[in-house]
Design an enzyme around this catalytic site. Sequence first.
Site, PDB file in Angstrom:
ATOM      1  N   CYS A   1      37.426  49.778  31.709  1.00  0.00           N
ATOM      2  CA  CYS A   1      38.165  49.601  32.967  1.00  0.00           C
ATOM      3  C   CYS A   1      39.681  49.593  32.814  1.00  0.00           C
ATOM      4  O   CYS A   1      40.355  50.435  33.405  1.00  0.00           O
ATOM      5  CB  CYS A   1      37.718  48.312  33.642  1.00  0.00           C
ATOM      6  SG  CYS A   1      36.025  48.410  34.230  1.00  0.00           S
TER       7      CYS A   1
HETATM    8  C1  UDX Z   1      37.442  43.993  33.250  1.00  0.00           C
HETATM    9  C2  UDX Z   1      37.811  43.012  34.374  1.00  0.00           C
HETATM   10  O1  UDX Z   1      38.049  41.728  33.816  1.00  0.00           O
HETATM   11  C3  UDX Z   1      36.732  42.989  35.434  1.00  0.00           C
HETATM   12  O2  UDX Z   1      37.097  42.119  36.473  1.00  0.00           O
HETATM   13  C4  UDX Z   1      36.599  44.424  35.935  1.00  0.00           C
HETATM   14  O3  UDX Z   1      35.872  44.591  37.053  1.00  0.00           O
HETATM   15  C5  UDX Z   1      36.134  45.297  34.800  1.00  0.00           C
HETATM   16  O4  UDX Z   1      37.151  45.260  33.794  1.00  0.00           O
HETATM   17  P1  UDX Z   1      35.966  43.963  31.061  1.00  0.00           P
HETATM   18  O5  UDX Z   1      36.627  45.273  30.759  1.00  0.00           O
HETATM   19  O6  UDX Z   1      34.500  43.874  30.959  1.00  0.00           O
HETATM   20  O7  UDX Z   1      36.333  43.481  32.551  1.00  0.00           O
HETATM   21  O8  UDX Z   1      36.527  42.873  30.040  1.00  0.00           O
HETATM   22  P2  UDX Z   1      37.678  41.779  30.024  1.00  0.00           P
HETATM   23  O9  UDX Z   1      37.075  40.498  29.635  1.00  0.00           O
HETATM   24  O10 UDX Z   1      38.485  41.806  31.236  1.00  0.00           O
HETATM   25  O11 UDX Z   1      38.553  42.283  28.771  1.00  0.00           O
HETATM   26  C6  UDX Z   1      39.165  43.575  28.743  1.00  0.00           C
HETATM   27  C7  UDX Z   1      39.958  43.739  27.465  1.00  0.00           C
HETATM   28  O12 UDX Z   1      41.112  42.891  27.467  1.00  0.00           O
HETATM   29  C8  UDX Z   1      39.188  43.384  26.183  1.00  0.00           C
HETATM   30  O13 UDX Z   1      39.476  44.334  25.181  1.00  0.00           O
HETATM   31  C9  UDX Z   1      39.731  42.019  25.795  1.00  0.00           C
HETATM   32  O14 UDX Z   1      39.648  41.767  24.408  1.00  0.00           O
HETATM   33  C10 UDX Z   1      41.177  42.137  26.252  1.00  0.00           C
HETATM   34  N1  UDX Z   1      41.813  40.843  26.537  1.00  0.00           N
HETATM   35  C11 UDX Z   1      41.361  40.060  27.574  1.00  0.00           C
HETATM   36  C12 UDX Z   1      42.901  40.427  25.784  1.00  0.00           C
HETATM   37  O15 UDX Z   1      43.336  41.111  24.856  1.00  0.00           O
HETATM   38  N2  UDX Z   1      43.508  39.245  26.098  1.00  0.00           N
HETATM   39  C13 UDX Z   1      43.095  38.446  27.119  1.00  0.00           C
HETATM   40  O16 UDX Z   1      43.700  37.405  27.350  1.00  0.00           O
HETATM   41  C14 UDX Z   1      41.985  38.875  27.873  1.00  0.00           C
END
Ligand code: UDX
Length: 422
Positions: free
Chosen positions: A265
């Site tokens: 996403c």
């Molecule tokens: C995301 C959105 O959170 C969700 O609401 C949407 O509809 C789909 O996309 P997702 O991609 O499943 O969800 O994972 P998410 O937990 O949001 O993490 C995305 C990426 O960001 C991961 O690689 C995670 O490691 C990274 N991340 C997340 C960070 O590096 N730091 C953070 O503080 C949070």
Amino acid sequence: MKLSIIGTGYVGSVTGICFADMGHQICFVDVDQIKLDAINSGKSPIYEPDLDNLLMKNRTKITTTTDIPEAVNQTDLTMICVGTPQKTDGSSDLRFINDAAYSIGKALADKDKKYHTVIVKSTVLPGTTSNVVKPVLERESGKEATVDFGIGANPEFLKEGNAVKDFFHTDRIVIGANDPKTKKTLEGLYKPLHAPIFTTNIKTAEMIKYVSNAFLATKISFSNEIGNLCKVNDIDSYEVFRGVSLDCRINPHFFRSGIGFGGSCFPKDVHALIAFAESQGIDTKILKAVIRTNDDQPQKLIALLKKHLDIRGKKIGILGLSFKPDTDDIRESRAIPVVQALLEEGAQILAYDPMAMPGFKTLFPRISYAKSSKEVLETDALMIITEWKEFFDIDYKGKIVIDGRKVNKARREADIYEGICW
Ligand code: UDX
């Protein structure tokens, strides 16, 4: 209600199975019979905690077909949950959305008088439902939207690895509808969840999805940029953000600085929003910087390793290949640019991930894969790419560890430890 769900990927599977658990009859549609066979045998086509249990529990309420008209005919509402992949110019490829709309339209032409509602759940840019989906539905059905059938947008906010919980305990439900009947139908569908429902017009609902993801991605890149600055000043960025987020105007979530964001996403949606703005002559400077910072983080990890080791010919252990823990999804995983760079530097690689190795093998068939995280310890240096729970229990004593995800045990125990931005 009887719902047809088109597309049994991530969004479709979770949404359909959760709606079945709420008591609805679900008909899944996919072009891929293998995915449908999986559903029929009680196994979800994607890995997600609790999803298989819910599927088994609700099997009698679930049917499958490859035939969209058949699904539309036997249901009251259709949710389009197909993929919107990224094209090379960053914009979204609407091929699957178009195909679905075409078949639904054809089916609506023949459907009896009963009012049918078509909802776009796939992530689509503002205007897509009204300017792309609606005209195809009207042309193929010979019917008029909002008069003969309902149309709306209902973006999802499911996090992989937490999607079932997110479905049932969401912060908000966003409903995009331009007519009262569709609004009422969707509000009724979600009412039992007792979550705040935000109802708006279709275009705004579509925009909310992009802005939510773009903002979260911005928060992460911001925390990474600040983290990089903290590192050279010997400041712990996590402590900084703990202090910062005591301000009630600043929410504490998504400040985990590290190697950056991946997944299906954030990267795709930010690129699409940039391309969307550019097509209208708007330069999104902040969003472009979000992507640049994210692309730079994996290279920073490599630079930190090089500070302590001449990489050529060395065996480097990679801990974590999925884009985040609790999923086997490797889309846009930060492990990809890291492994790529290490191979270019002449390193040998021994990688381990509890779930994502089969997928990663298709991208990198020639690197070595370990059977356990312990086996990875027999390398010249370790790089932590994904914060899987089990990596918080490894014995890091005597090791060189370059950490992209803040595993404190490694920080305490390793002989040489470098955190990417703390
Ligand atoms: C995301 C959105 O959170 C969700 O609401 C949407 O509809 C789909 O996309 P997702 O991609 O499943 O969800 O994972 P998410 O937990 O949001 O993490 C995305 C990426 O960001 C991961 O690689 C995670 O490691 C990274 N991340 C997340 C960070 O590096 N730091 C953070 O503080 C949070």
